[in-house]
Design an enzyme around this catalytic site. Sequence first.
Site, PDB file in Angstrom:
ATOM      1  N   ASP A  62       0.853  -1.190   0.000  1.00 51.37           N
ATOM      2  CA  ASP A  62       0.000   0.000   0.000  1.00 51.37           C
ATOM      3  C   ASP A  62       0.887   1.238   0.000  1.00 51.37           C
ATOM      4  O   ASP A  62       1.171   1.808   1.056  1.00 51.37           O
ATOM      5  CB  ASP A  62      -0.885   0.035   1.257  1.00 51.37           C
ATOM      6  CG  ASP A  62      -2.069  -0.907   1.171  1.00 51.37           C
ATOM      7  OD1 ASP A  62      -2.931  -0.681   0.307  1.00 51.37           O
ATOM      8  OD2 ASP A  62      -2.131  -1.853   1.974  1.00 51.37           O
TER       9      ASP A  62
ATOM     10  N   LYS B 120      -9.096   1.129  -6.430  1.00 50.06           N
ATOM     11  CA  LYS B 120      -9.808   0.744  -5.209  1.00 50.06           C
ATOM     12  C   LYS B 120     -10.634   1.927  -4.698  1.00 50.06           C
ATOM     13  O   LYS B 120     -10.303   3.077  -5.021  1.00 50.06           O
ATOM     14  CB  LYS B 120      -8.836   0.224  -4.141  1.00 50.06           C
ATOM     15  CG  LYS B 120      -7.798   1.224  -3.627  1.00 50.06           C
ATOM     16  CD  LYS B 120      -6.814   0.522  -2.692  1.00 50.06           C
ATOM     17  CE  LYS B 120      -5.903   1.497  -2.008  1.00 50.06           C
ATOM     18  NZ  LYS B 120      -4.873   0.869  -1.179  1.00 50.06           N
ATOM     19  N   HIS B 121     -11.741   1.656  -3.984  1.00 52.68           N
ATOM     20  CA  HIS B 121     -12.257   0.394  -3.473  1.00 52.68           C
ATOM     21  C   HIS B 121     -13.623   0.183  -4.126  1.00 52.68           C
ATOM     22  O   HIS B 121     -14.592   0.850  -3.727  1.00 52.68           O
ATOM     23  CB  HIS B 121     -12.399   0.435  -1.961  1.00 52.68           C
ATOM     24  CG  HIS B 121     -11.138   0.839  -1.236  1.00 52.68           C
ATOM     25  ND1 HIS B 121     -10.755   2.161  -1.084  1.00 52.68           N
ATOM     26  CD2 HIS B 121     -10.171   0.089  -0.636  1.00 52.68           C
ATOM     27  CE1 HIS B 121      -9.611   2.209  -0.409  1.00 52.68           C
ATOM     28  NE2 HIS B 121      -9.240   0.963  -0.115  1.00 52.68           N
TER      29      HIS B 121
ATOM     30  N   ARG C 161       4.246   2.961   3.030  1.00 55.02           N
ATOM     31  CA  ARG C 161       5.010   1.945   3.743  1.00 55.02           C
ATOM     32  C   ARG C 161       6.520   2.202   3.665  1.00 55.02           C
ATOM     33  O   ARG C 161       7.251   1.890   4.592  1.00 55.02           O
ATOM     34  CB  ARG C 161       4.714   0.558   3.162  1.00 55.02           C
ATOM     35  CG  ARG C 161       3.235   0.169   3.186  1.00 55.02           C
ATOM     36  CD  ARG C 161       2.737  -0.117   4.568  1.00 55.02           C
ATOM     37  NE  ARG C 161       1.298  -0.463   4.563  1.00 55.02           N
ATOM     38  CZ  ARG C 161       0.341   0.324   5.042  1.00 55.02           C
ATOM     39  NH1 ARG C 161       0.645   1.502   5.569  1.00 55.02           N
ATOM     40  NH2 ARG C 161      -0.920  -0.055   5.012  1.00 55.02           N
TER      41      ARG C 161
ATOM     42  N   HIS D 190     -12.687  -1.315   8.136  1.00 49.97           N
ATOM     43  CA  HIS D 190     -11.781  -2.066   9.000  1.00 49.97           C
ATOM     44  C   HIS D 190     -12.463  -2.412  10.321  1.00 49.97           C
ATOM     45  O   HIS D 190     -12.073  -3.364  10.999  1.00 49.97           O
ATOM     46  CB  HIS D 190     -10.519  -1.251   9.296  1.00 49.97           C
ATOM     47  CG  HIS D 190      -9.621  -1.040   8.119  1.00 49.97           C
ATOM     48  ND1 HIS D 190      -9.796  -0.026   7.215  1.00 49.97           N
ATOM     49  CD2 HIS D 190      -8.542  -1.735   7.684  1.00 49.97           C
ATOM     50  CE1 HIS D 190      -8.862  -0.085   6.287  1.00 49.97           C
ATOM     51  NE2 HIS D 190      -8.098  -1.114   6.548  1.00 49.97           N
TER      52      HIS D 190
ATOM     53  N   ASP E 146     -10.063  -6.649  -0.690  1.00 48.91           N
ATOM     54  CA  ASP E 146      -9.325  -5.974   0.362  1.00 48.91           C
ATOM     55  C   ASP E 146      -9.033  -7.049   1.416  1.00 48.91           C
ATOM     56  O   ASP E 146      -9.444  -8.210   1.254  1.00 48.91           O
ATOM     57  CB  ASP E 146     -10.172  -4.830   0.928  1.00 48.91           C
ATOM     58  CG  ASP E 146      -9.331  -3.707   1.542  1.00 48.91           C
ATOM     59  OD1 ASP E 146      -8.170  -3.951   1.908  1.00 48.91           O
ATOM     60  OD2 ASP E 146      -9.849  -2.583   1.661  1.00 48.91           O
TER      61      ASP E 146
ATOM     62  N   ARG F 143      -7.082  10.428   1.181  1.00 47.46           N
ATOM     63  CA  ARG F 143      -6.609   9.365   0.286  1.00 47.46           C
ATOM     64  C   ARG F 143      -7.273   9.493  -1.087  1.00 47.46           C
ATOM     65  O   ARG F 143      -6.838   8.857  -2.039  1.00 47.46           O
ATOM     66  CB  ARG F 143      -6.902   7.998   0.888  1.00 47.46           C
ATOM     67  CG  ARG F 143      -6.186   7.739   2.210  1.00 47.46           C
ATOM     68  CD  ARG F 143      -6.750   6.514   2.910  1.00 47.46           C
ATOM     69  NE  ARG F 143      -6.510   5.299   2.151  1.00 47.46           N
ATOM     70  CZ  ARG F 143      -7.133   4.144   2.375  1.00 47.46           C
ATOM     71  NH1 ARG F 143      -8.070   4.073   3.313  1.00 47.46           N
ATOM     72  NH2 ARG F 143      -6.858   3.085   1.645  1.00 47.46           N
TER      73      ARG F 143
END
Length: 527
Positions: free
Chosen positions: A77, A176-177, A85, A189, A263, A146
């Site tokens: 990601d 995405k998504h 990351r 999440h 996901d 995002r």
Amino acid sequence: MDLRQKIGQLMVFGFKAEHPSKLSDEIKDLIENHHVGGIILFGRNIGTPDEIQKLTTTLQATAKNAGQEQPLFICIDQENGVVRRLGEGTTVFPGAMLLGATGDSELAYEIGKASGEELIDLGINWNLSPVVDVNNNPNNPVIDVRSFGERPEMVAEFGKQLMKGMQSSGLITTLKHFPGHGDTKVDSHLALPVIPHDLDRLRNIELLPFKESIDSGADTVMSSHVYFPSIEPEANRPATMSRAVMTGLLRDELGFDGVITTDCMEMKAIADGIGTAQGAVEAIKAGVDLIMISHLPSLQHETIEHVYQAVISGEIEEKTIDDAYERVMRLKRKSLKWNEELKVFSAKETHKNIAEDVMRKGITILEHKKGILPLPKEQSHRILVIYPENSYLTQVEDERFSENALGELVKELNQTAKVISVSQFPDQSEIDFMKFLANSADTIIVGTLSATRSEGQKRMMSDMLNLNKPLIHIAMRSPYDLGLFPEADVSVATFEFTTPALRLAVHSLFGLEKVSGTLPVSIQDMK
């Protein structure tokens, strides 16, 4: 290949090892003995560039020695901005909404190309980006910055250009998504979000960016764990497990014949409902090709076995596995090669220059009162800087990058500045202390982090504004914070709390840089 090996190729698993450059025993077993064909890396797997290269090289060698026909997918990601990351030794690129604030989609292509080059040089061949969700809900807790913005046409153009830029470097990309996560108030999440809009509305807004990028050659699409009652007749069935969404809408209506990935199936929208393993079975039946399980080896093994038994029992047709396997192999044959030697990694100065150029063109300053800027450079000018610790992170963010350097960056230019960090949810005693310190300040700079979700930050800003001193508000993440405090003399949106973005913002306050962004979302008075 036998059935178990084909199923292994439909899995994308994460792992935790004792050192970032090492494989865990569990992931080594899954690659060697279960033919798992995809790996997802998280911050726990990321060390120096040399260590990342060692890790990705070892992963590919393990797969090749195990007799796998094609190299592993190795994904990450790296959306840039608040979700990233890569760290040490790599370039800090701007995220989506900061890009959107430039108004120039060609810059998205340049950022995509440069970001893709660094990932490819590290041995990472697949990026879980771009986010093409339309962020038309100011209360969205998980998408927000995002996204490129709130207008579907603009999100479509920026998403398409970022995708093409990454593809030009040889990187596999992901939209995405699907079919949209922008108009939710719930983080998938943590629970199951519901988007109640009818299909016409979805076609005109949420689906438009997906359609344009699919028509431009999208590699993969990631499903959302969101329930769309206008498409899926079964109550509370997430899009990931909906044949009406994955096959009827994505395959048949939008004409996507590439790879569909879930996901993470450990997210609570799935795990707390049908469960991860059975959710994977339902996702494959719905038309998904790749199952992503990021963390627990026990769930990874359970899912492989669950899918296998579902084929043996006839719950999943073997042709469904064969079709998914062929789409996966087709993408691997097109995009991956064995024994691609990695050169010594070094982040290019040109990449840093591109990133900073975009930040200059995206950081947004609104001067509501003239004469405050530029700030005096004299050390005798007393500046108080207040900003919160970043204790609130969505689960997709990396805690290694949670701190911000706003205070230090101001002190680089005014060594006498007083810098105070408060909690992200400050109590009244903290606020009272800030008011005491502010009484002796000439100018107050307050940074906020998602203040729309912090009553303490709202009270703190309100009390600072009541002092009637020159006040500069920096929204260090969500620009929607600006709508809470329209009385600020100067409002700044950086869209992310990365050090390069904050440095340029601070320098612009002192007249040392010029920034020129415009807000890509509507900011209403939210008081």
